[in-house]
Write a protein that holds these residues in place. Sequence first.
Motif, PDB file in Angstrom:
ATOM      1  N   ARG B 263      79.499  37.915  90.662  1.00 39.85           N
ATOM      2  CA  ARG B 263      78.105  37.516  90.797  1.00 39.85           C
ATOM      3  C   ARG B 263      77.209  38.200  89.777  1.00 39.85           C
ATOM      4  O   ARG B 263      76.291  38.923  90.110  1.00 39.85           O
ATOM      5  N   VAL B 264      77.538  37.984  88.536  1.00 40.03           N
ATOM      6  CA  VAL B 264      76.654  38.439  87.465  1.00 40.03           C
ATOM      7  C   VAL B 264      76.462  37.274  86.513  1.00 40.03           C
ATOM      8  O   VAL B 264      77.224  36.319  86.521  1.00 40.03           O
ATOM      9  N   SER B 265      75.446  37.378  85.694  1.00 47.67           N
ATOM     10  CA  SER B 265      75.125  36.304  84.775  1.00 47.67           C
ATOM     11  C   SER B 265      76.318  35.978  83.880  1.00 47.67           C
ATOM     12  O   SER B 265      76.962  36.868  83.331  1.00 47.67           O
ATOM     13  N   VAL B 266      76.631  34.699  83.764  1.00 43.82           N
ATOM     14  CA  VAL B 266      77.609  34.284  82.770  1.00 43.82           C
ATOM     15  C   VAL B 266      76.923  33.374  81.749  1.00 43.82           C
ATOM     16  O   VAL B 266      77.525  32.480  81.195  1.00 43.82           O
ATOM     17  N   GLY B 267      75.648  33.641  81.547  1.00 44.84           N
ATOM     18  CA  GLY B 267      74.940  32.895  80.511  1.00 44.84           C
ATOM     19  C   GLY B 267      74.495  31.514  80.946  1.00 44.84           C
ATOM     20  O   GLY B 267      74.147  30.695  80.111  1.00 44.84           O
ATOM     21  N   VAL B 268      74.541  31.251  82.246  1.00 41.82           N
ATOM     22  CA  VAL B 268      74.144  29.933  82.744  1.00 41.82           C
ATOM     23  C   VAL B 268      73.230  30.113  83.956  1.00 41.82           C
ATOM     24  O   VAL B 268      73.685  30.226  85.083  1.00 41.82           O
ATOM     25  N   GLY B 269      71.926  30.184  83.693  1.00 40.68           N
ATOM     26  CA  GLY B 269      70.958  30.339  84.768  1.00 40.68           C
ATOM     27  C   GLY B 269      70.070  29.111  84.844  1.00 40.68           C
ATOM     28  O   GLY B 269      69.942  28.366  83.874  1.00 40.68           O
ATOM     29  N   TYR B 270      69.489  28.914  86.022  1.00 41.22           N
ATOM     30  CA  TYR B 270      68.620  27.749  86.209  1.00 41.22           C
ATOM     31  C   TYR B 270      67.257  28.180  86.729  1.00 41.22           C
ATOM     32  O   TYR B 270      67.163  29.061  87.584  1.00 41.22           O
ATOM     33  N   ALA B 271      66.227  27.538  86.207  1.00 37.16           N
ATOM     34  CA  ALA B 271      64.869  27.811  86.659  1.00 37.16           C
ATOM     35  C   ALA B 271      64.240  26.515  87.164  1.00 37.16           C
ATOM     36  O   ALA B 271      64.383  25.459  86.540  1.00 37.16           O
ATOM     37  N   ILE B 272      63.561  26.618  88.303  1.00 36.27           N
ATOM     38  CA  ILE B 272      62.817  25.472  88.834  1.00 36.27           C
ATOM     39  C   ILE B 272      61.660  25.208  87.872  1.00 36.27           C
ATOM     40  O   ILE B 272      60.933  26.142  87.517  1.00 36.27           O
ATOM     41  N   SER B 273      61.508  23.983  87.439  1.00 35.69           N
ATOM     42  CA  SER B 273      60.479  23.710  86.428  1.00 35.69           C
ATOM     43  C   SER B 273      59.085  23.891  87.023  1.00 35.69           C
ATOM     44  O   SER B 273      58.839  23.546  88.185  1.00 35.69           O
ATOM     45  N   ILE B 274      58.188  24.437  86.230  1.00 38.61           N
ATOM     46  CA  ILE B 274      56.839  24.696  86.715  1.00 38.61           C
ATOM     47  C   ILE B 274      56.126  23.376  86.977  1.00 38.61           C
ATOM     48  O   ILE B 274      55.251  23.294  87.838  1.00 38.61           O
ATOM     49  N   ASN B 275      56.523  22.311  86.287  1.00 40.76           N
ATOM     50  CA  ASN B 275      55.870  21.024  86.540  1.00 40.76           C
ATOM     51  C   ASN B 275      56.183  20.492  87.938  1.00 40.76           C
ATOM     52  O   ASN B 275      55.341  19.883  88.578  1.00 40.76           O
ATOM     53  N   GLN B 276      57.394  20.731  88.391  1.00 41.27           N
ATOM     54  CA  GLN B 276      57.714  20.377  89.778  1.00 41.27           C
ATOM     55  C   GLN B 276      56.842  21.203  90.728  1.00 41.27           C
ATOM     56  O   GLN B 276      56.268  20.673  91.673  1.00 41.27           O
ATOM     57  N   ILE B 277      56.741  22.492  90.453  1.00 43.82           N
ATOM     58  CA  ILE B 277      55.970  23.362  91.341  1.00 43.82           C
ATOM     59  C   ILE B 277      54.493  22.966  91.344  1.00 43.82           C
ATOM     60  O   ILE B 277      53.832  23.021  92.378  1.00 43.82           O
ATOM     61  N   LYS B 278      53.997  22.521  90.178  1.00 43.30           N
ATOM     62  CA  LYS B 278      52.596  22.073  90.132  1.00 43.30           C
ATOM     63  C   LYS B 278      52.369  20.927  91.116  1.00 43.30           C
ATOM     64  O   LYS B 278      51.327  20.842  91.754  1.00 43.30           O
ATOM     65  N   ASN B 279      53.360  20.029  91.232  1.00 42.94           N
ATOM     66  CA  ASN B 279      53.228  18.926  92.189  1.00 42.94           C
ATOM     67  C   ASN B 279      53.144  19.429  93.629  1.00 42.94           C
ATOM     68  O   ASN B 279      52.526  18.799  94.469  1.00 42.94           O
ATOM     69  N   PHE B 280      53.826  20.543  93.889  1.00 42.34           N
ATOM     70  CA  PHE B 280      53.915  21.053  95.254  1.00 42.34           C
ATOM     71  C   PHE B 280      52.867  22.117  95.584  1.00 42.34           C
ATOM     72  O   PHE B 280      52.753  22.534  96.726  1.00 42.34           O
ATOM     73  N   LEU B 281      52.155  22.574  94.556  1.00 40.71           N
ATOM     74  CA  LEU B 281      51.295  23.732  94.754  1.00 40.71           C
ATOM     75  C   LEU B 281      50.224  23.490  95.826  1.00 40.71           C
ATOM     76  O   LEU B 281      49.974  24.355  96.669  1.00 40.71           O
ATOM     77  N   GLY B 282      49.631  22.314  95.798  1.00 43.70           N
ATOM     78  CA  GLY B 282      48.616  21.985  96.801  1.00 43.70           C
ATOM     79  C   GLY B 282      49.202  22.022  98.193  1.00 43.70           C
ATOM     80  O   GLY B 282      48.591  22.545  99.136  1.00 43.70           O
ATOM     81  N   ASP B 283      50.414  21.475  98.333  1.00 45.06           N
ATOM     82  CA  ASP B 283      51.074  21.470  99.637  1.00 45.06           C
ATOM     83  C   ASP B 283      51.427  22.891 100.076  1.00 45.06           C
ATOM     84  O   ASP B 283      51.326  23.228 101.249  1.00 45.06           O
ATOM     85  N   LEU B 284      51.853  23.708  99.095  1.00 48.14           N
ATOM     86  CA  LEU B 284      52.216  25.083  99.444  1.00 48.14           C
ATOM     87  C   LEU B 284      50.996  25.873  99.909  1.00 48.14           C
ATOM     88  O   LEU B 284      51.073  26.713 100.795  1.00 48.14           O
ATOM     89  N   ARG B 285      49.860  25.583  99.289  1.00 46.87           N
ATOM     90  CA  ARG B 285      48.638  26.299  99.682  1.00 46.87           C
ATOM     91  C   ARG B 285      48.164  25.909 101.074  1.00 46.87           C
ATOM     92  O   ARG B 285      47.287  26.556 101.646  1.00 46.87           O
ATOM     93  N   SER B 286      48.717  24.830 101.609  1.00 45.90           N
ATOM     94  CA  SER B 286      48.316  24.386 102.939  1.00 45.90           C
ATOM     95  C   SER B 286      48.918  25.261 104.024  1.00 45.90           C
ATOM     96  O   SER B 286      48.644  25.047 105.197  1.00 45.90           O
ATOM     97  N   GLY B 287      49.788  26.205 103.649  1.00 44.00           N
ATOM     98  CA  GLY B 287      50.405  27.045 104.664  1.00 44.00           C
ATOM     99  C   GLY B 287      51.522  26.346 105.413  1.00 44.00           C
ATOM    100  O   GLY B 287      52.020  26.855 106.408  1.00 44.00           O
ATOM    101  N   ARG B 288      51.932  25.178 104.918  1.00 45.41           N
ATOM    102  CA  ARG B 288      52.955  24.415 105.630  1.00 45.41           C
ATOM    103  C   ARG B 288      54.350  24.759 105.140  1.00 45.41           C
ATOM    104  O   ARG B 288      54.544  25.383 104.108  1.00 45.41           O
ATOM    105  N   ILE B 289      55.334  24.296 105.912  1.00 44.59           N
ATOM    106  CA  ILE B 289      56.704  24.229 105.417  1.00 44.59           C
ATOM    107  C   ILE B 289      56.823  22.824 104.857  1.00 44.59           C
ATOM    108  O   ILE B 289      56.832  21.847 105.606  1.00 44.59           O
TER     109      ILE B 289
END
Lengths: 402, 650
Positions: B263-289
Motif C-alpha cells: 500500500r504505497v504509491s506505485v506512480g498511479v494515483g487518482y484525484a476527484i476532479s474539481i469540476n465535479q466537486i464544483k457541481n456538488f458544492l452547493g449540495d454539500l453546503r446544504s449539510g446533506r448526505i
Amino acid sequence: MKENDCKLVIANCKLQNERIQPGCHAHACRGHVGNYEKSPLSRASAGRGAASVNRFRRSFCNLKFAITNLQFICLLLILAIFSVCSATASADVYADVLPKIVKIYGAGGFRGMEPYQSGMLISPEGHILTVFSYVLDTDYITVVLADGRKFEAKLLGADPRLEIAVLKIGAADLPHFELSKATTGRAAESVLAFSNLFNVAIGDEPASVQHGIISALAKLEARQGVYETPYRGPVYVLDAKTNNPGAAGGALVNRRGELLGMLGKELKNALNSTYLNYALPIAEMRESIAAIEAGKMVSRPDGDAKNKPRRALALDALGVALVPDVLERTPPYVEQVRVGSPAEKSGVRPDDLIVLLGDRLVQSCKFLRADLEYIDYRDPVKLTLLRGQELIEVTLQAEEKR
Amino acid sequence: MSGKIPRTSNKMQYESKSDATAGLSSSAEPLTNSGTAGQASSGTLILIEVLRLSILIILYISASLPLRAADSPVPDKSVLEAEAQRIAVMDKAKNAVVAVFDSEGKGGGSGVVISPDGFALTNFHVVRPCGAGMKCGMADGKIYDAVVVGLDPTGDVALIKLFGRDDFPAAELGDSDRAQRGDWVFAMGNPFLLATNLQPTATYGIISGTHRYQPPAGTLLEYTDCLQTDASINPGNSGGPLFDAQGRLIGINGRCSFEKRGRVSVGVGYAISINQIKNFLGDLRSGRIVDHATLGARVADSEGRVTVAEILEPSDAFRRGLRFDDELTAFAGRNIGTPNAFKNILGIFPKAWRVPLSFRREGKQYNILVRLAGLHGREELLKNTSGPVPEELPPDSKPKRGREEKPAPGEPPQPPKMKLPMPGGMKSKSELPDIVKRHFEEKRGFANYYFNRLEQKRLWNAWNGRLNLEKQNGPWLLSGELAGGGAYNLALADDGISLKLPAAEQKWNPGDELGASLLPPGSGGLFPALHLWRRLAVEGFARFGEVYYLGTAPLPGREGLVDVLVGSHKGVDCRFYFDPAAGRLLALEMFPDNESDPCEIYFSQFREIGGRDLPGKLEIRFGDEPFGALTVNDFRIEQKAVGEKGGAGP
C-alpha cells in the motif's frame, strides 16, 4: 516502501547555506536511488552529489556577479520565448506517441496474473512489439488500438531469452514507431513511459503516461519469482514507478518522443528483492525482432498432416527425457539425458529449457512433441537451449539403429 | 510549466524544461569528467566578462536550445527560474492545505481550505471515522477545530468547516477540464501522517491521464471523470489537494492503484476532479448526505456505439422519449464513445439536475433535457453511509502474491483497486468541543442539519425581504393578459383558486391530497402549484410543511446555478428555484408523484407592484410542451379579517 529510499540519499547531500523548500530540485540525489539499489557500478557515485552541488553553486555565484539587471531582463524575455516553444513541443510528443501504444488482452485473469499488457506498433501493417508472457499463451490474443479498434492478433514469434514477442494484426496505414530511428538514452535523460498499466484505459481511452529520468544504464540482475531472468544485458533503470501490472510492453521515449526502449515485465532486483523499474533498450532487441519478422523463432505454422514423414523423430531417439507433462503448457525442461545418447554427446544437460526447435518457438512439451512429428527421424535437428542466461545451440542426429 | 533538472552527481548537467538533452554522459562515468566541466565553466565565465551583453544572449539562447543545453556548463537560467517559481507556488499553496485528524488524533488524512471562512474539502472516507468533529492542522502551525458540513459518499467527497479565523488562506479553484496529459502538477498533504509539525508534504508529477473512470466499491466511492497522476499519492494523502503548476486546485486526491507492491504509491494515483466537486458544492453546503445520479437506463457497448441496453419506464429519460437500443451520442455537451465515457459524465452530476442528452434512432438525431434520478434510495444511502467503509483489504493486511492466489475464473479481469486506509477507529466517543457542538445538529438524512437551516434562513430572508408577503393571509388577486390573448382574473386563497377567463371560470380547492386534482387539464397541476407558491410566501419556510435546502442546480435557459429548496405539503413535492444573488423565486416545480412530470412555472419580468418585487410574467410548462403564459398587470391582496372564510376571488 523501498522505492522511497530517496529520503536517505537526500539527507546525505547537505545543501549548504540553503533551506530546502518544497519544490526545490532534489534531482542531484534522486538520480542515484535506482543505481544505489540496483547497480554496484554506480553505488560509489551516490556520494558524489554533494560535491557537484557545491561546484554548481560556486560557478553560479560567479555568473550572477557578471549579470547586470538590464541584462537579466533581456535574458528573461528570451528565455520566456524559448520556454513557450518547448512546452508546445512536449504536447506534440503525447499526440505523436499515444496512437502507437496498444492494449493487449489474452490469458490470465487470476489475481497476480493480469490478463492484459501493453504493446507498441512497429510497422504500418500491424506488427506489434511486446513482452513474451503468459498473456500471449493463448490462441485468442486481442489487440485494441488507441482509436478503439479491436483486432485478433497472431503471435508471429518470440525470443525467449529477451522475453520479447512480435504480434501481427491485419490492418494498414497504422501510426507506428520506426525501429530504425529508435535512439539510445543516457543516464540523467528525462524520459516518458507510456503504457496501459492496471488496464486503466479501455477502448479508445488513451494510455497512461509517467515521467522520470534514466537513473542508469546497467546490466539486469533480476528474478521472476524464484527464477533468475534469462536476460542479463543492459537495461535502462528508471526513477519512476513504471513497471506495474499491465505496463510491460509499453514504450519508453525521450522528451522528443524518440523511442528508447520497451518497459519490461515485472521483475525483482536479484540483490535486494525490490521491484525494478526498467526498460529494455531497442538496440538490444533489434536483431531478435528482425529474426522474428524474418520467420525465425516463429510459433508453429498450421500443421499439414500430409507433410508428416512416415517415421518421425522421437525424443527418446535423441536420448532426451522431458519433465512430466502435467500442465496445459508445461515448459519443456530436460529432465534426464541418457548416457551415451546423441543428446549427451552434443552437450545437452538436465534442466536445460528447449526454446527453439529449428527456427520455431517451442512453448510447451506438447508443442515440442507435436512439432517433432513433422521431422523425419533421419534428419538432423537443431535445438536451442536456454541454460541459465545463456542460449546454446546444438545439432542432434538420432541414432540410426533402433 | 516548470521544468526539472536531472543532475548526475559526477558532472553538472542541466537540461532545459520539457526536453531531454543529447550529450549527457552516463552517470557511471568516472569523476575525471567533472574536472573538464569545471574548466569549461571558468573559461565561459571569462568570456562573459569580456563580451558582456551580446555574448551573454547568444550563450543563453544556445543554453535554452534543447539540443545544446549540455554544452553549457552554467546552469540554465530558465531552469532556475522555473525552480524559483515552483518554490514560490508551493510556498503559497501549502497555506491552504489541511492535515485532518480525528478528535483523538489517531487517524487522519488531508484536506484543503477553499474559502476564507474556513470551508474545506476532503474525502468522505477520511471524515467518516471522525464523526461530527475533527482537528485540522495547518501550515501556520495551529490546530483548528472543524465540523462536518456535507458528505458525498458516492463521490468520496466531504465538506468540513474550520473555526477560529475569518481569513483562512484558501486555495483558488482551477478548471480540471483544462488539465492535460503531461501537465506538471503537485500533490500536498499528510502522507503516512508524517506532518507532525503540520507542514504538508509536496509530491511532484505529471497528469498521466484525464477523464479516467475508476469503478466503485459497491455503489460508493466511484471515481468518475477523475485525473490520474504519477505524483506520489500515498495513504494519508487522501482528501488532499492536487494543484496545477500555477497552484490552482484541480483535484482532491483520493485513491491509487495498488497491487503486489503493497500500500504505497506505485506512480498511479487518482484525484476527484474539481469540476465535479464544483457541481456538488452547493449540495454539500446544504449539510446533506448528497446523492449521485442515474439516468434510469443501462448502456452497453455495441460495436463501437453506446446504446441503451435497458431502460426503466418510470424514468424521466423514458418519458422524454429515450428507448431501448437508441444510440447515445452526446451527454451534457460531451461526445460519448464508450460506456465509460457515459459513466464519467453521469458521475459528475448530482441527483435532480437536468442535463441535455442527444441520441440517434434510425438515423435521426434527438436532443432532450433529462431530469436525473437518484442513484440510491434514501434508506440505501443512509445505510451505506454508516458502518465501516467497504475496503477490499483492511489497512494492515499484507499484499498478496500472485502465486498464492486461488484461481477465480468467473471473476472479471479488473485490476485490484483500493481506497487509501483510514488509520484509527470508528466514530470517536470523546466529547465534542463547544464550537463544534454549537455548529452541529443531528438529523436523519443530513450530515449536519445546522448548515441546512443556515441556508434556509438565507433564502427566506432574501426572498421575503423582496416580497414582504409573510402572514398576509388575504386572497391574492392577480389580473392581466393571457399569452394567447384575452384577460384573466386569478384569485389565490387558502381554501382554493378561481380563474376567470373571458369564456369560462374554473375553480379548484386543495382538498386533502393536492395531487388528486391536477387542474386545469393539461397543465400537470397548475392550480396546486400556484397554491403552493402562495403558501410558501405567506406561511414562510417554517410553517409550509416539510422543507429543506437541496443545494444548487441549473435552471433551463439560465447560466450558472441557482439555489433549490424542496418542500412537501399534502402529498406533493415541490422544488423552488431561487436566484442566488437577488433572492427571487425564478421557478417552481410541483411533482404530484415520483413517476409523473411536474408542472413547471417560470417567473420572469420582475417589477415593483405595490412595494413588492413581483414577477410580471408566469410561464407554465408540462412535460415537453409549454402549457401557457400569463402576464401580471395587477397584484392585490384582499384584506380580510383574519380567520374569515369566504369564496375565493371576486
